[in-house]
Design a protein around this motif. Structure first.
Motif, PDB file in Angstrom:
ATOM      1  N   ILE A 217      -8.804 -42.431   2.646  1.00 40.06           N
ATOM      2  CA  ILE A 217      -9.878 -42.017   1.736  1.00 40.06           C
ATOM      3  C   ILE A 217      -9.485 -40.738   0.986  1.00 40.06           C
ATOM      4  O   ILE A 217      -9.618 -40.630  -0.243  1.00 40.06           O
ATOM      5  N   THR A 218      -9.018 -39.750   1.721  1.00 40.53           N
ATOM      6  CA  THR A 218      -8.639 -38.492   1.068  1.00 40.53           C
ATOM      7  C   THR A 218      -7.470 -38.688   0.112  1.00 40.53           C
ATOM      8  O   THR A 218      -7.388 -38.024  -0.931  1.00 40.53           O
ATOM      9  N   HIS A 219      -6.556 -39.608   0.459  1.00 38.54           N
ATOM     10  CA  HIS A 219      -5.442 -39.885  -0.439  1.00 38.54           C
ATOM     11  C   HIS A 219      -5.940 -40.533  -1.735  1.00 38.54           C
ATOM     12  O   HIS A 219      -5.473 -40.203  -2.846  1.00 38.54           O
ATOM     13  N   ASP A 220      -6.897 -41.473  -1.613  1.00 35.30           N
ATOM     14  CA  ASP A 220      -7.453 -42.107  -2.811  1.00 35.30           C
ATOM     15  C   ASP A 220      -8.199 -41.088  -3.673  1.00 35.30           C
ATOM     16  O   ASP A 220      -8.167 -41.148  -4.917  1.00 35.30           O
ATOM     17  N   TRP A 221      -8.916 -40.175  -3.035  1.00 29.71           N
ATOM     18  CA  TRP A 221      -9.606 -39.151  -3.792  1.00 29.71           C
ATOM     19  C   TRP A 221      -8.606 -38.281  -4.563  1.00 29.71           C
ATOM     20  O   TRP A 221      -8.835 -37.941  -5.730  1.00 29.71           O
ATOM     21  N   ALA A 222      -7.565 -37.917  -3.895  1.00 34.19           N
ATOM     22  CA  ALA A 222      -6.593 -37.042  -4.554  1.00 34.19           C
ATOM     23  C   ALA A 222      -5.869 -37.744  -5.686  1.00 34.19           C
ATOM     24  O   ALA A 222      -5.519 -37.132  -6.704  1.00 34.19           O
ATOM     25  N   SER A 223      -5.636 -39.052  -5.524  1.00 36.51           N
ATOM     26  CA  SER A 223      -4.910 -39.802  -6.558  1.00 36.51           C
ATOM     27  C   SER A 223      -5.828 -40.362  -7.631  1.00 36.51           C
ATOM     28  O   SER A 223      -5.342 -40.916  -8.626  1.00 36.51           O
ATOM     29  N   GLY A 224      -7.146 -40.294  -7.452  1.00 38.81           N
ATOM     30  CA  GLY A 224      -8.087 -40.803  -8.421  1.00 38.81           C
ATOM     31  C   GLY A 224      -8.241 -42.304  -8.409  1.00 38.81           C
ATOM     32  O   GLY A 224      -8.783 -42.888  -9.355  1.00 38.81           O
TER      33      GLY A 224
END
Length: 392
Positions: A217-224
């Motif tokens: 989830i945090t990776h998706d947030w950071a990558s948009g």
């Protein structure tokens, strides 16, 4: 002419003893030559008297004999054939000392034996005593012979071998009890493994899956990659923080047991008639469910929350902070009124932005539900950084 003594003087019964005898009046030493025998004395007396009856010629000659002769010696038997040498008796071998000294139960006296006694084959009393010595009571009427006779050393007969094999064979009751015991042991082992799996392994596995989902989830947030809007069932879209309980758990769409809850995540009531609001909505009740025991048990200790304790929901856009306001310790699983926009029993009387946490109770059961309510007190965009409750 020499005078002749009267006839009665020559009576043989009054004949004097040899010289050196007793002092008889008929004994005259001058008439008997010294050292003569009785026969010689009689001959001399006959010559003196001139009696023809006592002539010397008529006196029989007696063999010479000594008065004090040695006693005769027993004749020595003639030697026979030589006797054979005596055969020495066999010397018995020394028996080894026994390791134990049992007692004779008949006399209560100790006795040594070289080896355990053979099973008796005599009368009933003997069998009973032998069975008592072995530590168990012999069955009445039992006359089983030993399989291997110890005293005689002979091999057992066929009948003895059959009786011994039958005696060694377990009875049906013993076999049944052994089978039942093994089944209970197996069942106990299986139950122990199941409990270990439920209480230990499911938590480890759920923590791994929840941690992996939170990183994603945090990776998706950071990558948009993740955009605001509707989320697919089972897909994580937020992270919930409960600082008092040290809980950090991802929030996924839906309350599916296998796709969401058993993976250690918290599920959002977002489908069907139980659909509730999202944290970013301006009004409504954001309701979620989670396991209290096993599978990560994220809501294990929510009963410890007190009014004023904080729960923070982190999304891609902002941090939403809720303050705990009340609790319903137990209610029926069918009581869905607690999920309404204005939860029934929460004490709220008008629309607002509320939080509802649901879990099973009592522990390790799903008989009832425990409900905890909260009210939003802060909304902070991610651009402004973490709330003070998380930064501290």
């Amino acid at each position: 002419m020499t005078a002749v003594r009267p006839e009665h003087e020559f009576d043989p019964l009054t004949d004097p003893l040899p010289a050196g005898g007793h002092g008889s009046p008929w004994f005259r030493a001058d008439n008997i030559a010294q050292g003569g025998t009785q026969y010689e004395v009689q001959a001399q007396q006959a010559q003196v008297s001139g009696d023809a009856y006592a002539r010397v010629a008529d006196v029989p000659a007696a063999p010479p004999q000594e008065w004090y002769a040695e006693p005769a010696v027993d004749p020595v038997p003639a030697p026979g054939p030589p006797l054979p040498d005596p055969v020495p008796a066999p010397v018995p071998l020394a028996e080894p000392e026994p390791d134990f000294v049992p007692y004779d139960d008949a006399t209560m006296a100790l006795k040594r034996i070289a080896e355990p006694p053979a099973r008796p084959t005599g009368g009933r009393a003997e069998r009973r005593r032998a069975a008592k010595a072995r530590g168990h009571r012999a069955p009445s009427g039992s006359a089983a012979a030993p399989a291997e006779p110890v005293a005689s050393g002979r091999p057992p007969t066929r009948a003895e071998a059959r009786r011994a094999a039958k005696a060694r064979k377990d009875s049906p009751a013993v076999v049944a009890s052994r089978i039942i015991g093994e089944l209970f042991i197996t069942l106990g082992v299986v139950m122990l493994l199941f409990v270990t799996y439920q209480l230990w392994w499911t938590n480890i596995r759920a923590h791994q899956q929840a941690g992996s989902e939170a990183k994603k989830i945090t990776h998706d947030w950071a990558s948009g990659k993740q955009a605001p809007g509707a989320f697919e069932p089972g897909k994580g879209f937020a992270i919930m923080h409960i600082p008092k309980l040290d809980v950090v758990v991802p929030v996924a769409e839906g309350t599916s047991k296998h796709k969401v809850l058993d993976k250690g995540m918290v599920g959002h009531y977002g489908q069907g008639s139980l659909k509730t609001a999202m944290p970013g909505d301006k009004s409504g009740n954001f309701a979620v469910a989670g396991h209290r025991n096993t599978h990560g048990e994220p809501f294990r200790y929510i009963n410890r929350l007190k009014p004023g304790d904080l729960v923070i929901v982190e999304t891609q856009q902002a941090y939403y902070t809720y303050a705990i306001s009340g609790m319903l310790p137990s209610t029926s699983p069918k009581n869905v009124s607690v999920l309404k926009p204005i939860p029934v029993g929460s004490g709220f009387t008008r629309p607002g932005r509320y939080l509802t946490l649901t879990t099973c109770t009592p522990e390790f059961t799903s008989t009832y539900r425990m409900i905890v309510w909260g009210k939003m007190v802060d909304e902070r965009p991610r651009s402004k950084g973490m709330p003070d409750a998380l930064a501290g």
